[in-house]
Design a protein around this motif. Structure first.
Motif, PDB file in Angstrom:
ATOM      1  N   LEU A  65       0.812  -1.220   0.000  1.00 40.02           N
ATOM      2  CA  LEU A  65       0.000   0.000   0.000  1.00 40.02           C
ATOM      3  C   LEU A  65       0.845   1.270   0.000  1.00 40.02           C
ATOM      4  O   LEU A  65       0.343   2.348  -0.336  1.00 40.02           O
ATOM      5  CB  LEU A  65      -0.953   0.006   1.198  1.00 40.02           C
ATOM      6  CG  LEU A  65      -2.054  -1.066   1.177  1.00 40.02           C
ATOM      7  CD1 LEU A  65      -2.893  -1.013   2.437  1.00 40.02           C
ATOM      8  CD2 LEU A  65      -2.939  -0.912  -0.064  1.00 40.02           C
ATOM      9  N   ARG A  66       2.103   1.138   0.339  1.00 41.79           N
ATOM     10  CA  ARG A  66       2.969   2.302   0.247  1.00 41.79           C
ATOM     11  C   ARG A  66       3.187   2.701  -1.203  1.00 41.79           C
ATOM     12  O   ARG A  66       3.388   3.882  -1.508  1.00 41.79           O
ATOM     13  CB  ARG A  66       4.318   2.012   0.902  1.00 41.79           C
ATOM     14  CG  ARG A  66       4.227   1.768   2.410  1.00 41.79           C
ATOM     15  CD  ARG A  66       5.578   1.305   2.951  1.00 41.79           C
ATOM     16  NE  ARG A  66       5.450   0.908   4.365  1.00 41.79           N
ATOM     17  CZ  ARG A  66       6.412   0.291   5.047  1.00 41.79           C
ATOM     18  NH1 ARG A  66       7.578  -0.008   4.432  1.00 41.79           N
ATOM     19  NH2 ARG A  66       6.245  -0.041   6.316  1.00 41.79           N
ATOM     20  N   PHE A  67       3.138   1.732  -2.089  1.00 35.43           N
ATOM     21  CA  PHE A  67       3.284   1.994  -3.511  1.00 35.43           C
ATOM     22  C   PHE A  67       1.928   2.268  -4.192  1.00 35.43           C
ATOM     23  O   PHE A  67       1.899   2.889  -5.243  1.00 35.43           O
ATOM     24  CB  PHE A  67       3.963   0.803  -4.206  1.00 35.43           C
ATOM     25  CG  PHE A  67       5.321   0.490  -3.658  1.00 35.43           C
ATOM     26  CD1 PHE A  67       6.437   1.189  -4.104  1.00 35.43           C
ATOM     27  CD2 PHE A  67       5.492  -0.491  -2.695  1.00 35.43           C
ATOM     28  CE1 PHE A  67       7.709   0.894  -3.597  1.00 35.43           C
ATOM     29  CE2 PHE A  67       6.742  -0.784  -2.187  1.00 35.43           C
ATOM     30  CZ  PHE A  67       7.867  -0.083  -2.635  1.00 35.43           C
ATOM     31  N   ARG A  68       0.850   1.779  -3.567  1.00 35.72           N
ATOM     32  CA  ARG A  68      -0.497   1.993  -4.111  1.00 35.72           C
ATOM     33  C   ARG A  68      -1.394   2.639  -3.054  1.00 35.72           C
ATOM     34  O   ARG A  68      -2.336   2.040  -2.551  1.00 35.72           O
ATOM     35  CB  ARG A  68      -1.101   0.671  -4.582  1.00 35.72           C
ATOM     36  CG  ARG A  68      -0.447   0.056  -5.805  1.00 35.72           C
ATOM     37  CD  ARG A  68      -0.703   0.917  -7.059  1.00 35.72           C
ATOM     38  NE  ARG A  68      -2.119   1.152  -7.300  1.00 35.72           N
ATOM     39  CZ  ARG A  68      -2.907   0.324  -7.998  1.00 35.72           C
ATOM     40  NH1 ARG A  68      -2.393  -0.794  -8.514  1.00 35.72           N
ATOM     41  NH2 ARG A  68      -4.165   0.616  -8.189  1.00 35.72           N
ATOM     42  N   PRO A  69      -1.102   3.890  -2.688  1.00 40.26           N
ATOM     43  CA  PRO A  69      -1.917   4.544  -1.651  1.00 40.26           C
ATOM     44  C   PRO A  69      -3.366   4.725  -2.070  1.00 40.26           C
ATOM     45  O   PRO A  69      -4.244   4.904  -1.217  1.00 40.26           O
ATOM     46  CB  PRO A  69      -1.210   5.890  -1.459  1.00 40.26           C
ATOM     47  CG  PRO A  69      -0.473   6.129  -2.739  1.00 40.26           C
ATOM     48  CD  PRO A  69      -0.047   4.777  -3.213  1.00 40.26           C
ATOM     49  N   ASP A  70      -3.643   4.680  -3.371  1.00 37.03           N
ATOM     50  CA  ASP A  70      -5.025   4.806  -3.831  1.00 37.03           C
ATOM     51  C   ASP A  70      -5.891   3.635  -3.387  1.00 37.03           C
ATOM     52  O   ASP A  70      -7.125   3.737  -3.364  1.00 37.03           O
ATOM     53  CB  ASP A  70      -5.058   4.923  -5.352  1.00 37.03           C
ATOM     54  CG  ASP A  70      -4.385   3.744  -6.029  1.00 37.03           C
ATOM     55  OD1 ASP A  70      -3.225   3.429  -5.684  1.00 37.03           O
ATOM     56  OD2 ASP A  70      -5.024   3.129  -6.919  1.00 37.03           O
ATOM     57  N   LEU A  71      -5.278   2.505  -3.029  1.00 36.28           N
ATOM     58  CA  LEU A  71      -6.032   1.327  -2.577  1.00 36.28           C
ATOM     59  C   LEU A  71      -6.138   1.243  -1.058  1.00 36.28           C
ATOM     60  O   LEU A  71      -6.819   0.357  -0.537  1.00 36.28           O
ATOM     61  CB  LEU A  71      -5.381   0.051  -3.109  1.00 36.28           C
ATOM     62  CG  LEU A  71      -5.299  -0.092  -4.631  1.00 36.28           C
ATOM     63  CD1 LEU A  71      -4.573  -1.380  -4.996  1.00 36.28           C
ATOM     64  CD2 LEU A  71      -6.691  -0.070  -5.249  1.00 36.28           C
ATOM     65  N   ALA A  72      -5.453   2.157  -0.353  1.00 34.02           N
ATOM     66  CA  ALA A  72      -5.418   2.068   1.111  1.00 34.02           C
ATOM     67  C   ALA A  72      -6.797   2.229   1.730  1.00 34.02           C
ATOM     68  O   ALA A  72      -7.065   1.669   2.814  1.00 34.02           O
ATOM     69  CB  ALA A  72      -4.472   3.130   1.666  1.00 34.02           C
ATOM     70  N   ASN A  73      -7.684   2.968   1.067  1.00 34.30           N
ATOM     71  CA  ASN A  73      -9.022   3.178   1.622  1.00 34.30           C
ATOM     72  C   ASN A  73      -9.917   1.949   1.505  1.00 34.30           C
ATOM     73  O   ASN A  73     -11.027   1.945   2.044  1.00 34.30           O
ATOM     74  CB  ASN A  73      -9.697   4.357   0.920  1.00 34.30           C
ATOM     75  CG  ASN A  73      -9.075   5.679   1.299  1.00 34.30           C
ATOM     76  OD1 ASN A  73      -8.839   5.955   2.476  1.00 34.30           O
ATOM     77  ND2 ASN A  73      -8.795   6.518   0.300  1.00 34.30           N
TER      78      ASN A  73
END
Length: 895
Positions: free
Chosen positions: A604-612
């Motif tokens: 998720l550090r590389f894909r913060p858009d998926l963190a939610n």
């Protein structure tokens, strides 16, 4: 005497005794009633309003609201640091701006992009509140940057790629650009042209400053002029603001309505010739006053209880005026029918006339008021706040209006009759004389016209053109074979159109269509419908902890996702699946749940858009919930949107794990699926209650069946003709349908009650006399209601316009059935039971009438005033019509 006659006489005697009581104490009753209404009106000081479209026009405790509650507990969205439009739980409309070239050509050109960028800079930098608070201070952010959805399509790099023919459509660089390009054209998956560009400025929610910035945005952008582009705007507050302003502006029509009603009531209660003593036009004005006081009292009483005012309540005064004048015309009809002389030639006193009027009309106004009150009482149980509050406000108004007729209007009848009996002028209350006396005294013609008068000598003097000629026309039409065939043919055509319209009627309320066509929001909604696909994102929430490292659990989720993709309502091009993305990444590790979570955290550090899309426990070592996003295919109606929501929910039942489907706008979609069953349930209950009420007041099985069937047929016609008038079945028109139940019963009950109350040797004769008694009041009631709402045709509000359309339909159909269809059926198959008197009284009545017919003028006592001969001649004219009833020792002879 039959059962019905005994029952009818018992109820009539109750109202007759009340008439006697009021005749003794009119002033104390009148003053007490007026003061009570004024005191109730003080409650207006506690008036509070509710203007949220979500609160008002979506069902309470719906599945979507419950799902929203669960989603809130599982996920939080950081609007200040990690905003994501797909991850929103709350309804949060962005500040939306559309751009279209003035020539409507392809907007993908540098000069237009430069203009859009200039306007974008103006919005970001120049619109400010509280001196220096700009968009940058109130925007939702992602990784420190304000989120403006669609800004990528106006970037220089986008235009360069477009010129190189490298922009794919609808997805470009992992973004669905079709959401921001209107009426886009592509070839072989490559974008070629588009007519609109759309930018969405996302703001912090539940923030007072951002709300102020929105309002400032509306004020400045509605006046913004561009030399190259047309602009359309919308904000999260636009609908509420426009709806309130429309309804508030249309309240001004109420004053004009009351002026029209006062004028009509005065004209409709004026006799067929000028008589300044017998004139009863003051009673028409008194009826309007009683109605106005009822509106004041009901608003005050309801507001004092804390019930909030809603926009729909704005139509209540128009409705109550019509109901109030209905009662007024019925009571005046009873007073006009009251005998002025006894068989021996002596005058009846005021007490007898008021008692007679109440005995004949009290039941009628009780039926209409009770049916209206119960109709709105049923509506008060609605799951829609707008319908519930409107029904309570209006139900209370109906009740107070009924009480005002009994305690304000009836005393005014007594006072007016006392004035006439003492030969006082209707307007000045000064003693005056007859025209002959003034002429003999040498008074001018003007004085004779304006000042002369005498007490009425027969009920014929109260006949008015608005009652007389419509009644005669209906009697003529129903009374001959050609007329009956014509009515039957019109009725068949009516049924055919009604059935076709009912089958094709659309469901659901387009909230965005509530605004007027001169509103900036109307322009925005028009462009939105014309140029953009109507698609809805949906998220599937796994709301319980799952061991995602287990292959069988992941397979179950993958299988479920496959079922979703296979559904024809789901788009195959747009999907956000964190599990699939993580599984394809080098950070994926499913050896243990701890390793899975650790790898996911690193991913998720590389894909913060998926963190939610993932919710961890407090220790960040376990996943307690997750969600997956999909997009619908284009939809074209509210019915399809409601069906989409239901289909997505059904899909969740095939999952092994606990999962639910949710989108913030499902809150509004709920009305699309609930309004039809809610309407049918409410109408079904209403019809049942009306059946009971009709049975109580008209205990005749045949007539109860006639009223019920007529009610159903009128409702069928109303629903059917909604289709032809471009109305949908919604929470707003549902209010109008509830309202029409009471009115539909009113019309049919009046004519059926009159049919049972009059005497006649044949069905046709009874129908003729029933129309004589109730035809005029029914026509006047409907016409006054139409005049009361006619000003709303100029209204800007959808609420008022739909109310006008529905009221006009119900008045016209109510008249059609009450004055044509029901008399037709009653003349063919109506019961021959005499309701007002028994057989013994009928025989006595015939003897009394025969005596009147055979008496000479020497046989009848003449008055010493010199008017006795006229009295006798009047009696002879009256008896020639043959329509007579008896009330004790008093003979009533109707024209």
């Amino acid at each position: 005497m039959g059962c019905y006659a005994r029952y009818e006489e018992g109820v009539s005697n109750f109202f007759a005794k009340y008439g006697v009581f009021v005749s003794k104490y009119p002033w104390p009753i009148l003053i007490f009633a007026i003061l009570t209404n004024i005191l109730l009106g003080i409650g207006l000081m506690q008036l509070k309003s509710e203007g949220s479209t979500e609160v008002l026009y979506t069902p309470m405790n719906s599945q979507a609201s419950k799902d929203r509650g669960k989603a809130r507990q599982l996920f939080t969205l950081d609007y200040k640091e990690n905003f994501d439009a797909l991850s929103q739980i709350e309804i949060s409309q962005p500040v939306d701006v559309m751009f279209r070239t003035k020539s409507e050509e392809n907007i993908l050109q540098k000069k237009y992009f430069d203009e859009i960028k200039a306007i974008d800079a103006f919005i970001r930098q120049s619109i400010s509140v509280q001196s220096n608070v700009t968009f940058d201070d109130v925007c939702a952010r992602f990784q420190g940057f304000c989120v403006v959805s669609g800004e990528s399509v106006i970037a220089d790099s986008f235009l360069d790629a477009l010129n190189r023919d490298e922009v794919t459509f609808p997805v470009y660089v992992m973004n669905d650009i079709s959401l921001h390009l209107g009426d886009a054209r592509s070839r072989n998956g490559t974008l070629k042209s588009t007519r609109l560009v759309r930018l969405q400025y996302n703001l912090l929610i539940k923030n007072d400053t951002s709300a102020l910035w929105e309002r400032e945005f509306i004020d400045q952008m509605t006046d913004y002029q561009s030399s190259l582009l047309d602009i359309a705007i919308s904000t999260s507050q636009s609908l509420d603001i426009e709806l309130d302003s429309n309804v508030s502006g249309d309240i001004l029509w109420i004053s004009l309505t009351f002026t029209i009603m006062l004028t009509y009531a005065s004209l409709a209660t004026t006799g067929n010739r000028i008589n300044c003593i017998a004139d009863r036009s003051n009673l028409g004005r008194a009826g309007v006053l009683a109605t106005v006081l009822a509106i004041l009292g009901s608003f005050g009483l309801t507001s004092a209880t804390g019930l909030k005012y809603v926009a729909l309540v704005g139509v209540m005064p128009f409705l109550i005026v019509g109901i109030g004048l209905d009662d007024v015309f019925i009571l005046l009809s009873g007073l006009a029918d009251a005998p002025l002389v006894r068989p021996d030639g002596s005058e009846t006193d005021i007490k007898d006339r008021i008692s007679f009027a109440m005995a004949t009309s009290g039941v009628s106004i009780s039926i209409t008021s009770l049916t209206d009150f119960l109709a709105f009482g049923i509506g008060s149980s609605s799951s829609f706040v707008a319908i519930r509050n409107f029904s309570i406000y209006t139900g209370v108004a109906v009740l107070i209006c009924y009480l005002n007729q009994l305690t304000i209007f009836v005393p005014c009848m007594v006072i007016n009759e006392r004035r006439a009996a003492s030969s006082r002028h209707a307007f000045t209350c000064m003693k005056t004389k007859s025209r002959e006396e003034l002429k003999n005294e040498g008074k001018s013609s003007v004085s004779q016209v304006c000042c002369a008068g005498s007490p009425a000598k027969s009920s014929a003097e109260f006949d008015n053109f608005s009652q007389k000629y419509p009644t005669k026309f209906c009697q003529f039409l129903v009374g001959n074979v050609v007329g009956k065939i014509f009515i039957a043919a019109v009725f068949v055509v009516y049924l055919c159109f009604s059935i076709y319209g009912s089958i094709n009627l659309q469901e659901g309320l387009e909230l965005k269509n509530l605004v007027s066509d001169n509103s900036y929001l109307y322009k925005f909604n028009l462009w939105d419908n014309l140029y953009f696909d109507r698609r809805t994102p949906v998220a599937f929430f796994y709301d319980t902890p799952i061991e995602y490292h287990l292959q069988e659990n992941r397979n179950e989720i993958i299988s479920f996702m496959r079922k979703i993709r296979a559904d024809p309502l789901i788009s195959s091009t747009i999907e956000r699946n964190w599990l699939q993305a993580f599984s394809d990444s080098p950070q994926f590790n499913s050896s243990t749940e701890a390793a899975f979570v650790e790898g996911l955290t690193h991913f998720l550090r590389f894909r913060p858009d998926l963190a939610n899309d993932i919710a961890f426990d407090a220790s960040k070592t376990a996943i307690i919930a997750s969600r997956f996003h999909f997009m619908s295919t284009p939809m074209f109606s509210t019915t399809e949107e409601g069906h989409f929501m239901q289909t997505m929910r059904k899909l969740t039942s095939s999952s092994k794990f606990s999962v639910f489907a949710y989108n913030p706008y499902f809150i509004f979609y709920e009305q699309y699926v609930e309004v039809f069953p809610a309407t049918m349930q409410t109408l079904g209950i209403a019809v049942g209650v009306m059946l009971v009420v009709t049975t109580i007041f008209m205990p005749n099985i045949f007539l109860v069946a006639m009223v019920t069937v007529t009610l159903i047929i009128i409702l069928l016609g109303i629903v059917g003709f909604m289709y032809y008038w471009d109305l949908t079945l919604s929470s707003i028109t549902m209010v109008d349908l509830i309202m029409t139940v009471g009115f539909s019963v009113d019309f049919s009950a009046h004519i059926c009650h009159a049919y049972m109350s009059v005497t006649g040797k044949t069905r046709g004769e009874k129908v003729h006399h029933a129309l004589s008694r109730s035809g005029g009041p029914i026509f006047n009631s409907a016409l006054s209601s139409i005049l009361g709402i006619i000003v709303l045709i100029f209204s800007k509000s959808y609420i008022f316009l739909s109310f006008f359309k529905m009221m006009l339909i119900v008045m016209l159909f109510g008249l059609f059935h009450a004055l044509w269809v029901l008399p037709l059926f009653l003349s063919l198959i109506g019961p021959m039971v005499t309701g007002e008197v028994g057989h013994e009284r009928d025989r006595q009545l015939e003897n009394d009438v025969e005596k009147l017919k055979t008496n000479t003028k020497e046989d009848l006592p003449l008055k010493e005033t010199g008017e006795g001969i006229n009295d006798v001649n009047d009696k002879r004219k009256m008896t020639s019509s043959g329509d007579t009833t008896s009330e004790g020792n008093v003979i009533t002879i109707k024209l």
